[in-house]
Design a protein around this motif. Sequence first.
Motif, mmCIF file in Angstrom:
data_model
loop_
_atom_site.group_PDB
_atom_site.id
_atom_site.type_symbol
_atom_site.label_atom_id
_atom_site.label_comp_id
_atom_site.label_asym_id
_atom_site.label_seq_id
_atom_site.Cartn_x
_atom_site.Cartn_y
_atom_site.Cartn_z
ATOM 1 N N VAL A 70 0.850 -1.202 0.000
ATOM 2 C CA VAL A 70 0.000 0.000 0.000
ATOM 3 C C VAL A 70 0.876 1.239 0.000
ATOM 4 O O VAL A 70 0.698 2.166 -0.803
ATOM 5 C CB VAL A 70 -0.927 -0.005 1.237
ATOM 6 C CG1 VAL A 70 -1.623 1.319 1.373
ATOM 7 C CG2 VAL A 70 -1.929 -1.121 1.150
ATOM 8 N N LEU A 71 1.892 1.234 0.899
ATOM 9 C CA LEU A 71 2.769 2.405 1.001
ATOM 10 C C LEU A 71 3.588 2.583 -0.272
ATOM 11 O O LEU A 71 3.766 3.704 -0.764
ATOM 12 C CB LEU A 71 3.685 2.252 2.210
ATOM 13 C CG LEU A 71 2.965 2.100 3.549
ATOM 14 C CD1 LEU A 71 3.943 1.965 4.679
ATOM 15 C CD2 LEU A 71 2.044 3.280 3.786
ATOM 16 N N LEU A 119 1.490 4.076 -2.993
ATOM 17 C CA LEU A 119 1.259 5.508 -2.766
ATOM 18 C C LEU A 119 2.491 6.316 -3.155
ATOM 19 O O LEU A 119 2.395 7.382 -3.772
ATOM 20 C CB LEU A 119 0.914 5.753 -1.297
ATOM 21 C CG LEU A 119 -0.487 5.363 -0.876
ATOM 22 C CD1 LEU A 119 -0.693 5.657 0.586
ATOM 23 C CD2 LEU A 119 -1.501 6.114 -1.710
ATOM 24 N N ALA A 173 -3.662 1.355 -4.361
ATOM 25 C CA ALA A 173 -3.403 1.321 -2.923
ATOM 26 C C ALA A 173 -4.647 0.845 -2.180
ATOM 27 O O ALA A 173 -4.565 0.001 -1.279
ATOM 28 C CB ALA A 173 -3.002 2.709 -2.438
#
Lengths: 508, 188
Positions: free
Chosen positions: A35-36, A39, A123
């Motif tokens: 997810v990070l 992003l 994400a």
Amino acid sequence: METQAPTIAPLKASLQAILQDLPLLYPELTLGLGVLLVLLGALLIPRSWRNEGLAVLSLLVIAASAYMLLYKGLPAEPVHLLARTLQLDKMAVAFRLLVLLSGLLAVLLSFREGKKLAGEYYALLLGLLMAAMLMSMASNLLLIYLSIETASICAYLLTAFSGGREGAEAGLKYLLFGAVASAIMLYGMSLLYGFTGTLDITAYGFKSGLMSLNIPILPVLLAAFLVLAGFLFKISVVPFHLWTPDAYQGAPLPAAALFSTAPKLAGLALMMRFLSHFLEAGIIFAGLRFDWQFILGLLAIITMLVGNLAAVWQQDARRLLAYSSIAHSGLLLAAVLVFRALGYKALLFYGFVYILMNFAAFLLVSMLKAETGSYKIADYRGLGSRLSYSSVLMVVVMIALTGLPPTAGFTAKLLVFSALWEGYSSGGSSMLLYLLLTGLATTVVALFYYLKIPYYLYLKKQPEAVVQVEGSTVLERILAGALALLLVLFFFRADWVMNWIEAFTISQ
Amino acid sequence: MVLFLFYAFAALTLASALVILFTRNLLYAAFSLIFCFLGVAAIYVLSGADFIGVTQIVVYVGGVLILLIFGVMLTNRISTSPVITDLHNQFWGYLLPAGLLVLLIGTLGQLALPDWAMRAQENATLVQASTVEPLGVHLMTQYVLAFELAGILLLLALVGAATLAKPAAPESIAVTSTGINTQNPAQP
């Protein structure tokens, strides 16, 4: 009351225990890291190939997560993780694999849609997967709530992601229904916590608290039912299904396909875990063993009826698939209600095949949308001769969704029906028989609306004015062909899937 | 004394909640929500959950409600007329909650004190000291995953909200030309 001295000494031990449990959670941690990364990637990757780059990155993250799960994350025996907030057994591993599979397919489907969407789409998709994986393991009310909420928030946002009025309206509807459902669930959880004094549904205190003579059975059942309402919302079982058609119509297609698989399967896993504790506890209520099979079976029957009958009237392919997904929820719920290893095996098989055929159906709808510019079934008229490849695949997938041979959809339905029959004939409740009969009857109804699409494709005349919008991409054609091929293959070699499932069922 | 305070705050919470339910003016509802949240915070403090009580005041009264009231004031022409909500489905709207109320009173009314509470009373281990330290320790040990998950949840919610709120990019307007483009103010 905790004071200074006793907390510090076991602190080291509990931190050690957490570190020991971490390797089994690498798949989720990988997704969280993903997810990070996505992003960050949305900021750094140049605009010209941002969509492709992020999609490939998501694929890599999902593949890494699956690798971690298969090679590092298999416990030898069922274990409780992180001070009993998670319960990891083979069933949970199987469901986590299914969630990852559906995530993989969703990202593959997103290549086309992704161009219209912002980078944050991936994400949210990975976040949804992570939450769904945690849902299938959670055994603590706090974690159950948080994972459901994470999956829901990601789903609301993904629904509204396609932009425009339709997406915003669908997202808002989904959000409002979802907020009410989670408020109801939270109320039920607070009651359960009040009765037992613990959040851990696997703990002895939970069972003994519920069986305590101080607490009459009716409040316990009410609380359990309120909690179940939250789960049923995620699975989109009638009467908690109202969000489904609008959300599927408004959401980007890959996200809609994902909603109908990953959170649904995770919700079923959660429900199985939750109910298994209630069944054990329920037997000992003096003469008042509550019949979960009856009440949930009734809901499953209504779900199958409503889903199938409402699907008959749909003109939009996405709404048709939404009602079909509701109907399939009823059947999946029926497989849970057998409460035997056979039912769980059938559930896993059905879940696996359902992922394949559902994604194939959504992919084909997306391809036909690219080729005809419409989601309306009436606009598929006479495409069979012009777009023969997509049309043939569509026929195969629709036959699979109906549950007819020679596709794996037939095998899956057969397994569920035989599990229901087995459960009934070995002294189960007669509700299982009613479920079986409803399943058979609604399959006939399903035949009618699924085959409406091939009927329009082949037997209706094509209108004169043909608008050629844009073709489907090679990747989509390959993917759709592969999915359809697998559906046929697993009909003839169902034992391959069964062997895989045998390795994962709860009868260790 | 504690019992009197409890009932006083419970009455405040209940009364303001009823005002929210029955007023049709959105601004009145938002203001009485403040009293509702304050009453709940006081009940938390009276039950020994000091940290939760303070958090309730800081987060809900201090943050969420102020935003809510600003939202109501800014998005509507408050100067011309008060914002009145509509009533729909009054029959079912009264019938269903009334049925639920009867059900809840009928079931929860039978409750005695659960076992764990009785044990706690016998051992006199009701919380007297601050709950901040045990909360912190538990958040970092037993519930560390829940803590991290809540972090991811908030991050994703923030990212998603920002993405939805930002005006559509030029190329996506071209794609969804039939959708609403009102977010982008017309530029001369």
